[in-house]
Design a protein around this motif. Structure first.
Motif, PDB file in Angstrom:
ATOM      1  N   UNK A 107      -2.767   0.484  13.374  1.00 60.35           N
ATOM      2  CA  UNK A 107      -3.633   0.922  12.286  1.00 60.35           C
ATOM      3  C   UNK A 107      -4.648  -0.158  11.972  1.00 60.35           C
ATOM      4  N   UNK A 133       0.838  -1.206   0.000  1.00 55.13           N
ATOM      5  CA  UNK A 133       0.000   0.000   0.000  1.00 55.13           C
ATOM      6  C   UNK A 133       0.870   1.252   0.000  1.00 55.13           C
ATOM      7  N   UNK A 193      -7.622   1.820   0.335  1.00 50.31           N
ATOM      8  CA  UNK A 193      -7.897   1.436   1.713  1.00 50.31           C
ATOM      9  C   UNK A 193      -7.900   2.667   2.606  1.00 50.31           C
ATOM     10  N   UNK A 248       3.050  -7.998   5.026  1.00 46.67           N
ATOM     11  CA  UNK A 248       3.590  -6.649   4.891  1.00 46.67           C
ATOM     12  C   UNK A 248       4.121  -6.147   6.224  1.00 46.67           C
ATOM     13  N   UNK A 258       1.482  -6.997   8.963  1.00 44.29           N
ATOM     14  CA  UNK A 258       0.131  -7.257   8.493  1.00 44.29           C
ATOM     15  C   UNK A 258       0.136  -8.481   7.584  1.00 44.29           C
ATOM     16  N   UNK A 302      -2.096 -10.258   4.464  1.00 46.09           N
ATOM     17  CA  UNK A 302      -3.140 -10.027   3.465  1.00 46.09           C
ATOM     18  C   UNK A 302      -3.309 -11.305   2.643  1.00 46.09           C
ATOM     19  N   UNK A 314       5.176  -2.462  12.170  1.00 43.55           N
ATOM     20  CA  UNK A 314       3.918  -3.192  12.175  1.00 43.55           C
ATOM     21  C   UNK A 314       4.010  -4.345  11.193  1.00 43.55           C
ATOM     22  N   UNK A 348       4.627   1.417   4.025  1.00 44.43           N
ATOM     23  CA  UNK A 348       4.676  -0.024   3.834  1.00 44.43           C
ATOM     24  C   UNK A 348       5.819  -0.452   2.932  1.00 44.43           C
ATOM     25  N   UNK A 353      -7.504  -1.317   9.277  1.00 42.72           N
ATOM     26  CA  UNK A 353      -7.817  -1.062   7.878  1.00 42.72           C
ATOM     27  C   UNK A 353      -9.250  -1.430   7.523  1.00 42.72           C
ATOM     28  N   UNK A 354      -9.819  -0.657   6.606  1.00 42.22           N
ATOM     29  CA  UNK A 354     -11.080  -1.033   5.994  1.00 42.22           C
ATOM     30  C   UNK A 354     -10.838  -2.161   5.007  1.00 42.22           C
ATOM     31  N   UNK A 355     -11.925  -2.678   4.440  1.00 39.88           N
ATOM     32  CA  UNK A 355     -11.825  -3.830   3.537  1.00 39.88           C
ATOM     33  C   UNK A 355     -11.421  -3.439   2.122  1.00 39.88           C
ATOM     34  N   UNK A 372       0.229 -12.597   1.488  1.00 36.98           N
ATOM     35  CA  UNK A 372       1.218 -11.530   1.450  1.00 36.98           C
ATOM     36  C   UNK A 372       1.411 -11.025   2.863  1.00 36.98           C
ATOM     37  N   UNK A 418      -8.337 -10.321   0.286  1.00 41.36           N
ATOM     38  CA  UNK A 418      -8.694  -9.892   1.634  1.00 41.36           C
ATOM     39  C   UNK A 418      -8.049  -8.557   1.957  1.00 41.36           C
ATOM     40  N   UNK A 419      -8.526  -7.962   2.993  1.00 45.02           N
ATOM     41  CA  UNK A 419      -7.939  -6.724   3.468  1.00 45.02           C
ATOM     42  C   UNK A 419      -6.684  -7.003   4.277  1.00 45.02           C
ATOM     43  N   UNK A 420      -6.186  -5.978   4.896  1.00 40.54           N
ATOM     44  CA  UNK A 420      -4.952  -6.067   5.673  1.00 40.54           C
ATOM     45  C   UNK A 420      -5.285  -6.354   7.131  1.00 40.54           C
ATOM     46  N   UNK A 421      -4.853  -7.517   7.582  1.00 36.23           N
ATOM     47  CA  UNK A 421      -5.127  -7.925   8.952  1.00 36.23           C
ATOM     48  C   UNK A 421      -3.914  -7.630   9.825  1.00 36.23           C
ATOM     49  N   UNK A 422      -4.125  -6.853  10.854  1.00 38.86           N
ATOM     50  CA  UNK A 422      -3.052  -6.470  11.753  1.00 38.86           C
ATOM     51  C   UNK A 422      -2.585  -7.658  12.579  1.00 38.86           C
TER      52      UNK A 422
END
Lengths: 111, 112
Positions: free
Chosen positions: A99, A43, A88, B90, B35, B37, B33, B103, A101-103, B88, B41-45
């Motif tokens: 942080x 991102x 995002x 990150x 993450x 992915x 951080x 990132x 994040x939205x989808x 992935x 899918x979105x970015x999962x912390x």
């Protein structure tokens, strides 16, 4: 836990059109960030917002930090083909600094 | 170029194995951080470190662990890998808690 609802999930627009997407949260955030991600890439930060009510522009992009601190929107004016990608939103909490994040909103631009 | 470096870029390994992903933050950044992915899918912390100490934890599996070293680089260790761990991964870094996060290009992990 904290959740961000980002909408719409996807958009198909014609080149030259304006785009609007938004994020809402069940929690208050101190920072809102907007990112763009191309396939297989990391991102890339587009805009950062730090104050409630703040309106910030970056070229054709404009983002606002909602007054309630629970929402933010991103507008893209006069879209071009290279705007294609996934956008995002991300909110930073005031506890650990992580942080959330939205989808994502997948944007497709037809030339 | 964000200034955040992740290695390796690609990794293919078998189920049950263990791998280590490495992240070098931007010069001067104290927070790192991680993450995950997955496909579409979105970015999962997963986890956050600040100046060597764990700061926040997300939905990180017990099979996963991380650390941040004195030179501020970080490693994410994934063990007893399963097919579902393919994703992935990150790394992001930021200088102070309430500012931007940048990132890296990610590590694409494929478990076969």
């Amino acid at each position: 836990g904290q959740q961000l609802n980002q909408s719409p999930q996807s958009m198909f627009i014609q080149e030259g059109e304006d785009v609007s997407m938004n994020c809402t949260s069940s929690s208050i955030f101190n920072t809102w960030l907007w990112y763009k991600q191309d396939p297989g890439e990391g991102p890339v930060l587009l805009i950062a917002l730090y104050k409630a009510g703040e309106l910030t522009s970056n070229g054709r992009l404009t983002a606002q930090f909602g007054i309630t601190r629970k929402d933010s929107f991103l507008n893209i004016s006069a879209s071009i083909p290279s705007d294609v990608g996934i956008y995002f939103c991300a909110g930073r909490d005031n506890q650990g600094g992580k942080l959330i994040f939205g989808q994502g909103t997948e944007l497709s631009v037809k030339p | 170029d964000s200034g955040v470096t992740q290695t390796p870029k690609h990794l293919i390994t078998a189920t049950g194995q263990r791998v280590t992903l490495r992240c070098s933050p931007r010069s001067g950044d104290l927070s790192v951080y991680w993450y995950q992915q997955s496909l579409d899918q979105g970015l999962q912390f997963l986890i956050q470190y600040y100046n060597g100490e764990e700061r926040a934890k997300g939905n990180i599996l017990e099979r996963f662990s991380a650390q941040q070293f004195p030179d501020l680089h970080s490693e994410l260790n994934l063990s007893s890998l399963e097919l579902g761990d393919s994703a992935l991964y990150f790394c992001a870094s930021s200088p102070l808690i309430p500012t931007e996060a940048f990132f890296g290009q990610g590590t694409r992990l494929t478990v076969v």
